[in-house]
Design an enzyme around this catalytic site. Structure first.
Site, PDB file in Angstrom:
ATOM      1  N   TYR A 474       0.831  -1.204   0.000  1.00 30.88           N
ATOM      2  CA  TYR A 474       0.000   0.000   0.000  1.00 30.88           C
ATOM      3  C   TYR A 474       0.870   1.260   0.000  1.00 30.88           C
ATOM      4  CZ  TYR A 474      -3.763   3.241   1.195  1.00 30.88           C
ATOM      5  OH  TYR A 474      -4.661   4.292   1.187  1.00 30.88           O
ATOM      6  N   SER A 554      -6.507   1.265  -4.254  1.00 30.02           N
ATOM      7  CA  SER A 554      -6.636   2.682  -3.905  1.00 30.02           C
ATOM      8  C   SER A 554      -5.285   3.383  -4.064  1.00 30.02           C
ATOM      9  CB  SER A 554      -7.198   2.811  -2.485  1.00 30.02           C
ATOM     10  OG  SER A 554      -7.642   4.108  -2.238  1.00 30.02           O
ATOM     11  N   ASP A 638     -17.956   3.944  -7.032  1.00 32.73           N
ATOM     12  CA  ASP A 638     -16.802   4.335  -6.222  1.00 32.73           C
ATOM     13  C   ASP A 638     -16.721   5.861  -6.212  1.00 32.73           C
ATOM     14  OD1 ASP A 638     -14.443   4.758  -4.909  1.00 32.73           O
ATOM     15  OD2 ASP A 638     -13.291   3.276  -6.036  1.00 32.73           O
ATOM     16  N   HIS A 674     -15.836   1.523  -3.451  1.00 32.13           N
ATOM     17  CA  HIS A 674     -14.399   1.444  -3.204  1.00 32.13           C
ATOM     18  C   HIS A 674     -14.003   0.130  -2.542  1.00 32.13           C
ATOM     19  CE1 HIS A 674     -10.589   3.475  -3.361  1.00 32.13           C
ATOM     20  NE2 HIS A 674     -10.377   3.328  -2.070  1.00 32.13           N
TER      21      HIS A 674
END
Length: 704
Positions: A474, A554, A638, A674
């Site tokens: 991430y 994301s 989203d 999302h």
């Protein structure tokens, strides 16, 4: 014989697919150009930002047809879906919490689309269903995003998100009669509900213009008080700031309901904190600090004193005590000073401070007295993640959850009178956790920084450079990746896969300094850390570039897009999920402006523009490059990272990658957002597609 037939089918598909590259749907190009500090930037796919246009809808339809036609022909699909369904089909319990003398907890029988909220006066008794969100929609796309129980235990306030959107609606139910009250609040976003006397506090936005709900920038958030039984239009405005449209507000209360606490932020990291003493008539809000650069997370109060966890002048956090009668910084007192480990959370239970630390990206939990004296460490089952320590100041018992890569979510009960933990619930999943091993390694990034990484595989793995491997990360927004269980990952690992999770800079694993080292003009550190993880896995003979898939969602989708463009030869498969792909315009949509603290924006300065332009996935795709097989995923609802990011990125990737031997596909889900609240059926469908794609391109077979 069956395996031979399956392998023959896989070979047949491979031969048919390798004959010629895919023919992508034609995508028109517009003549749109922007000028940043004298540099002209083309944006030919700007028209795909209009999520309400018929043209965009037609493009989505064409892309999905190509993608699903391709995915549906892949081998092992049925076996993968069957196994995923088996792995998901086990009872899952949430951590029980106590309110007004009753216990509440979530439970999912296995394949229910949404977990059900239960209630019981005694955990040994049969619980009753308080709210089943599966009844709120026909397809499981309505999800609970928060609840609050009134002080007297009479009312349940619950927030509902539909089709994965961040927009919430608030409803109120009479717990005793089951009656749904007339109270119905709309346009609630990034908010909870905090009960006080005859109503509750919440945060909301003005009603957006029709058609702009999922894309328009979210501005002018406000805090209201809703009195039970009244219309939303009559709600009392508590906090707003008409001069600062980007300011966000969150309201909460101490356990005794004495102090109203309002967090104020202008981004995803850092906040100011105001408090108001509700026990004093006509009291005013008192501001602690005007700065939004540090975090101030209130824990609770003891009398006049507020206990606050903060990284102000303490990058790894400390616990401070603030006398509300003398709230100036000079009077703040350290209760638990900053330590070498990161202080993740603090709870007040049974007259103790329950402090959860993070050490090398896994949990350690300690008990302290209110004056900060260490009592003892709570022994955990292993190297994993603790969460949900639930309890109140006068309780003698609390519950907490524990999970790791090969340990599904367990629930433990902690008795503060005996200082002992006991198992409350352990799920039974259709796999043997003893077949798997978890290791943590540390590797050097490009600049020499040591980066931790977890590696999970079946025991007996041979380091021969031929193992199919999935690297996940991430690297942003002070978010930490710690050990957790995933049924989907088990399906990959048990078929010979290696799962690796790297703790990149930009996350919160080592505090604020670690976070800042992966932000703004330091963002390349995140990409270098990830590339270093891939090179480590290859150099240590776990895998090879032809057997390596990469995944992130994301901000992690941005990561995958960026490193795929920077080092396309290093990976065989790339899975960018709901990614931030246009780094020059991300701040134009919904809550995107709040990410400027991590990214900076293209308007900040010429230096910041050039830096963003230099790694933006949409802008750094090169013609004639041999890209990995790409399966990008997004969803039509989203409104966190709008799907236009993925649409534009994939339109350009398909244009520049036309003739690429490997497929460049986008999967666009409907009635999904999302990720939060996605129904179980949709999750299994998505991972059936993802693993079919990964298995095929990494040359994997289903193992018996």
């Amino acid at each position: 014989m069956k395996r031979i037939i399956i392998s023959f089918l896989a070979l047949s598909f491979m031969m048919s697919c390798s004959e010629k590259p895919l023919q992508y749907p034609p995508t028109k190009k517009g003549d749109v150009k922007d000028t940043y500090f004298g540099t002209e930037v083309e944006d030919p796919y700007r028209w795909l930002e209009d999520d309400n246009s018929a043209e965009t809808a037609e493009w989505v339809k064409s892309e999905n047809k190509l993608t699903f036609d391709y995915l549906n022909k892949l081998p092992y699909r049925d076996q993968i879906k069957t196994r995923l369904t088996e792995l998901w089909d086990y009872p899952k319990y949430g951590t029980p919490f106590k309110e007004a003398g009753k216990y509440f907890f979530y439970k999912n029988n296995g394949l229910q689309n949404q977990s059900v909220l239960y209630m019981t006066p005694d955990l040994a008794a049969e619980p009753t269903v308080l709210l089943d969100p599966n009844t709120l929609s026909n397809d499981g796309t309505a999800a609970l995003s928060g609840i609050e129980i009134s002080n007297d235990g009479k009312y349940l306030i619950y927030l509902v998100a539909k089709s994965g959107s961040d927009w919430n609606e608030i409803f109120v139910k009479n717990i005793e009669t089951g009656e749904l009250l007339s109270d119905h609040l709309q346009w609630v976003k990034f908010s909870g509900a905090s009960w006080c006397n005859d109503g509750f506090y919440y945060s909301a936005y003005d009603k957006p213009e029709a058609g702009s709900e999922l894309s328009k920038a979210n501005e002018f958030q406000k805090v209201y008080f809703h009195k039970l039984g009244t219309d939303q239009s009559a709600d009392e405005l508590i906090v707003s700031d008409p001069k600062n449209p980007k300011l966000m507000f969150g309201a909460g209360l101490t356990e005794d309901k004495r102090f109203l606490l309002v967090s104020k932020s202008i981004g995803t990291n850092g906040n100011a904190l105001d408090f108001k003493d509700l026990s004093k008539k006509n009291s005013k809000f008192i501001n602690l600090l005007d700065s939004y650069e540090s975090e101030f997370n209130p824990v609770d109060n003891i009398g006049d004193n507020l206990y606050v966890r903060t990284n102000y002048k303490a990058p790894k956090y400390r616990l401070i005590k603030i006398d509300t009668n003398k709230p100036e910084e000079a009077n703040w007192a350290d209760v638990i000073p900053e330590k070498k480990d990161v202080m993740e959370s603090v709870s007040m239970i049974a007259g103790k401070l329950v402090v959860n630390y993070m050490t090398d990206a896994h949990s350690k939990t300690e008990l302290y007295s209110y004056d900060g004296a260490l009592d003892q460490e709570i022994k955990l089952p292993g190297i994993g993640t603790v969460g949900g320590f639930s309890g109140k100041k006068n309780d003698t018992m609390a519950f907490y959850s524990y999970t790791s890569f090969n340990t599904p979510g367990e629930v433990y009960k902690y008795d503060f009178t005996t200082n002992q933990s006991s198992l409350h619930f352990r799920p039974e999943v259709k796999f043997n956790p003893d077949d798997f091993e978890v290791n943590q390694v540390f590797y050097a990034s490009k600049d020499g920084t040591k980066i931790p990484m977890f590696i999970v595989n079946k025991k007996g793995l041979e380091l021969n450079g031929k193992n199919p491997t999935l690297l996940y990360a991430y690297g942003g927004f002070n978010i930490s990746l710690t050990p957790s269980f995933s049924s989907a990952r088990i399906a990959f690992i048990e078929n010979g896969g290696v799962f690796a999770m790297a703790n990149l800079r930009g996350g919160g694993e080592y505090g604020e300094e670690w976070h800042l080292a992966g932000t703004k003009l330091q963002k390349q550190n995140v990409f270098d850390d990830f590339i270093g993880a891939a090179e480590y896995l290859i150099n240590q003979k776990y895998t090879s570039s032809q057997k390596l898939a990469i995944q992130g969602g994301s901000n992690g989708g941005l990561l995958i897009g960026a490193v795929t463009n920077q080092r396309p030869e290093l990976f065989k498969v790339a899975l960018p999920q709901v990614g931030v792909m246009d780094m020059l315009r991300f701040n134009k949509f919904t809550i995107g402006w709040a990410w400027a603290g991590d990214y900076g924006t293209s308007e900040d300065s010429e230096e910041m523009f050039k830096y963003l332009y230099g790694y933006s996935p949409y802008h750094t795709i090169k013609k004639g490059t041999a890209y990995p097989a790409v399966l990008a995923t997004t969803a039509d609802h989203d409104d966190r990272v709008v799907p236009a990011h993925t649409f534009k990125y994939m339109a350009r990737l398909q244009e520049y990658g036309a003739g690429n031997k490997l497929p460049l596909l986008v999967r666009i889900d409907s009635k999904a957002g999302h990720g939060a609240g996605k129904p179980t059926a949709k999750v299994i469908e998505e991972y059936t597609d993802v693993w079919s794609f990964v298995f095929y391109h990494l040359g994997m077979e289903i193992r018996k």
